[in-house]
Enzyme design. Sequence first.
Site, PDB file in Angstrom:
ATOM      1  N   ARG A  71       0.857  -1.180   0.000  1.00  0.00           N
ATOM      2  CA  ARG A  71       0.000   0.000   0.000  1.00  0.00           C
ATOM      3  C   ARG A  71       0.899   1.237   0.000  1.00  0.00           C
ATOM      4  O   ARG A  71       2.008   1.217   0.557  1.00  0.00           O
ATOM      5  CB  ARG A  71      -0.889   0.033   1.246  1.00  0.00           C
ATOM      6  CG  ARG A  71      -2.035  -0.964   1.221  1.00  0.00           C
ATOM      7  CD  ARG A  71      -3.139  -0.542   0.233  1.00  0.00           C
ATOM      8  NE  ARG A  71      -4.287  -1.416   0.298  1.00  0.00           N
ATOM      9  CZ  ARG A  71      -4.559  -2.405  -0.569  1.00  0.00           C
ATOM     10  NH1 ARG A  71      -3.749  -2.661  -1.580  1.00  0.00           N
ATOM     11  NH2 ARG A  71      -5.649  -3.131  -0.444  1.00  0.00           N
TER      12      ARG A  71
ATOM     13  N   HIS B 219      -1.640   0.640  -9.779  1.00  0.00           N
ATOM     14  CA  HIS B 219      -2.316  -0.312  -8.876  1.00  0.00           C
ATOM     15  C   HIS B 219      -2.906  -1.475  -9.688  1.00  0.00           C
ATOM     16  O   HIS B 219      -4.114  -1.723  -9.654  1.00  0.00           O
ATOM     17  CB  HIS B 219      -3.400   0.398  -8.054  1.00  0.00           C
ATOM     18  CG  HIS B 219      -3.731  -0.322  -6.779  1.00  0.00           C
ATOM     19  ND1 HIS B 219      -3.998   0.307  -5.597  1.00  0.00           N
ATOM     20  CD2 HIS B 219      -3.833  -1.659  -6.500  1.00  0.00           C
ATOM     21  CE1 HIS B 219      -4.262  -0.583  -4.652  1.00  0.00           C
ATOM     22  NE2 HIS B 219      -4.164  -1.797  -5.181  1.00  0.00           N
TER      23      HIS B 219
HETATM   24  P1  NAP Z   1      -1.793 -11.870   4.064  1.00  0.00           P
HETATM   25  O1  NAP Z   1      -2.030 -13.251   3.536  1.00  0.00           O
HETATM   26  O2  NAP Z   1      -2.581 -11.405   5.224  1.00  0.00           O
HETATM   27  O3  NAP Z   1      -0.244 -11.760   4.376  1.00  0.00           O
HETATM   28  C1  NAP Z   1       0.296 -10.665   5.072  1.00  0.00           C
HETATM   29  C2  NAP Z   1       1.729 -10.969   5.448  1.00  0.00           C
HETATM   30  O4  NAP Z   1       2.282  -9.807   6.062  1.00  0.00           O
HETATM   31  C3  NAP Z   1       1.848 -12.104   6.456  1.00  0.00           C
HETATM   32  O5  NAP Z   1       3.012 -12.857   6.189  1.00  0.00           O
HETATM   33  C4  NAP Z   1       1.990 -11.347   7.775  1.00  0.00           C
HETATM   34  O6  NAP Z   1       2.686 -12.041   8.791  1.00  0.00           O
HETATM   35  C5  NAP Z   1       2.833 -10.183   7.332  1.00  0.00           C
HETATM   36  N1  NAP Z   1       2.744  -9.073   8.294  1.00  0.00           N
HETATM   37  C6  NAP Z   1       1.648  -8.394   8.684  1.00  0.00           C
HETATM   38  N2  NAP Z   1       1.971  -7.474   9.621  1.00  0.00           N
HETATM   39  C7  NAP Z   1       3.306  -7.597   9.821  1.00  0.00           C
HETATM   40  C8  NAP Z   1       4.226  -6.935  10.663  1.00  0.00           C
HETATM   41  N3  NAP Z   1       3.852  -5.951  11.498  1.00  0.00           N
HETATM   42  N4  NAP Z   1       5.523  -7.321  10.618  1.00  0.00           N
HETATM   43  C9  NAP Z   1       5.922  -8.318   9.798  1.00  0.00           C
HETATM   44  N5  NAP Z   1       5.088  -8.991   8.964  1.00  0.00           N
HETATM   45  C10 NAP Z   1       3.791  -8.632   8.979  1.00  0.00           C
HETATM   46  O7  NAP Z   1      -2.013 -10.795   2.893  1.00  0.00           O
HETATM   47  P2  NAP Z   1      -1.916 -11.004   1.318  1.00  0.00           P
HETATM   48  O8  NAP Z   1      -3.151 -11.573   0.777  1.00  0.00           O
HETATM   49  O9  NAP Z   1      -0.635 -11.677   1.002  1.00  0.00           O
HETATM   50  O10 NAP Z   1      -1.857  -9.476   0.847  1.00  0.00           O
HETATM   51  C11 NAP Z   1      -0.830  -8.631   1.314  1.00  0.00           C
HETATM   52  C12 NAP Z   1      -1.084  -7.193   0.914  1.00  0.00           C
HETATM   53  O11 NAP Z   1      -0.824  -7.002  -0.474  1.00  0.00           O
HETATM   54  C13 NAP Z   1      -2.517  -6.708   1.065  1.00  0.00           C
HETATM   55  O12 NAP Z   1      -2.814  -6.403   2.420  1.00  0.00           O
HETATM   56  C14 NAP Z   1      -2.515  -5.474   0.188  1.00  0.00           C
HETATM   57  O13 NAP Z   1      -2.078  -4.364   0.939  1.00  0.00           O
HETATM   58  C15 NAP Z   1      -1.491  -5.810  -0.885  1.00  0.00           C
HETATM   59  N6  NAP Z   1      -2.101  -6.058  -2.200  1.00  0.00           N
HETATM   60  C16 NAP Z   1      -1.779  -5.248  -3.235  1.00  0.00           C
HETATM   61  C17 NAP Z   1      -2.282  -5.504  -4.495  1.00  0.00           C
HETATM   62  C18 NAP Z   1      -1.883  -4.673  -5.674  1.00  0.00           C
HETATM   63  O14 NAP Z   1      -2.464  -4.829  -6.751  1.00  0.00           O
HETATM   64  N7  NAP Z   1      -0.902  -3.796  -5.533  1.00  0.00           N
HETATM   65  C19 NAP Z   1      -3.146  -6.583  -4.700  1.00  0.00           C
HETATM   66  C20 NAP Z   1      -3.480  -7.358  -3.607  1.00  0.00           C
HETATM   67  C21 NAP Z   1      -2.952  -7.104  -2.355  1.00  0.00           C
HETATM   68  P3  NAP Z   1       2.035 -13.356   9.468  1.00  0.00           P
HETATM   69  O15 NAP Z   1       2.152 -14.420   8.393  1.00  0.00           O
HETATM   70  O16 NAP Z   1       2.899 -13.627  10.612  1.00  0.00           O
HETATM   71  O17 NAP Z   1       0.623 -12.978   9.785  1.00  0.00           O
HETATM   72  C1  GLV Z   2      -5.631  -4.744  -4.066  1.00  0.00           C
HETATM   73  O1  GLV Z   2      -4.905  -3.845  -3.842  1.00  0.00           O
HETATM   74  C2  GLV Z   2      -6.093  -5.668  -3.070  1.00  0.00           C
HETATM   75  O2  GLV Z   2      -5.880  -5.413  -1.872  1.00  0.00           O
HETATM   76  O3  GLV Z   2      -6.707  -6.685  -3.436  1.00  0.00           O
END
Ligand code: NAP
Ligand code: GLV
Length: 313
Positions: free
Chosen positions: A228, A276
Amino acid sequence: MEAAPCTVLFHSTLDDPSEWIPRLSTLLPNETIRAWPDEGDPANIDLAVLWTQPPGGLERYPRLSFVQSLGAGVNQLELDVLPPRLRVARMVDPAMGPMMAEYCLTAVLRYHRRFDAHERSQRAGRWDFIPPVSPRHFPVGVMGVGELGAVTATALAAHGFPVRGWSSRPRSLSGVTCFAGHSELPAFLDGLAALVCLLPLTAQTRGILNAALFDRLPNGAYLINAGRGAHLVEADLLAALASGRLAGATLDVLHEEPPPSDHPFWRHERVLLTPHVAALADPDGAASLVADNIMRFRRSEPVLNEVDRMRGY
Ligand code: NAP
Ligand code: GLV
């Protein structure tokens, strides 16, 4: 016993309702699906499928009990101001992991094979020979190895890069050296050629991509932020690029999307902006995940991928 029909509100500033509403209506034939602003009486809305809150907020819907996020990230729903009774599930679409991995691999390869430098040389009319280096000399770190980060880290490792992952709780991923928590952050960052951020935005991670963190990277490292925009302290990135601490940045997410026309990133020769687009839920597959979760909630079964509202992701 079948539950009585309910009304589901759809609102997104990113996702096209014409892609989603017909699919959801077919998958949930007994429910009424309404696309904001055609919401009817707010008092009749039971469930919502949202990217962000609709204008006026969610307090307007006294019966609303469950929100299915269209995003993998949920910070844009502003969890802090949601009524405490509301349960929220986030998007976990298996198609998004490979899409995110492809985006990050493209960005890392562009730096590893020095396309960024070749683009600058060409524009300056120079034929600069830069010898290629093996991926094994280009360590990549992935901050956040959850659903998307784990697929991304594994794809980078399969390509031959030494890969490190960093998470909140200890994790184990084949082919990836894992670090956890703030105490292990310096060891995770030490010597990285490229840093990829795939963290959720929470109180703990806001502004984490800052000068102190950049100072732990070697001179000339690269940053790829697809988490983000608010993970990044933009002024610190500009300073790190000016000093040479960082050699380039690929940013898919920004504080303001799109950034204002006078924002320095637009014309910065070491910043690549993408709008994005790193990974989006594909309604073809994701509509059935949304419908399934709605039916789970309606049947009082455990919903999938429920957000821990205290943790913020
Ligand atoms: P997720 O499955 O919830 O994974 C989040 C990861 O971040 C987990 O490994 C978590 O650790 C770690 N984390 C959270 N807080 C932390 C902290 N304070 N210190 C260290 N590690 C931490 O989420 P996801 O589905 O992979 O998505 C991740 C993010 O990608 C989304 O929240 C969004 O912001 C972004 N995103 C962007 C796009 C885009 O198009 N640019 C698309 C989709 C998502 P734990 O495993 O220990 O919980
Ligand atoms: C996109 O940024 C998502 O969080 O799915």
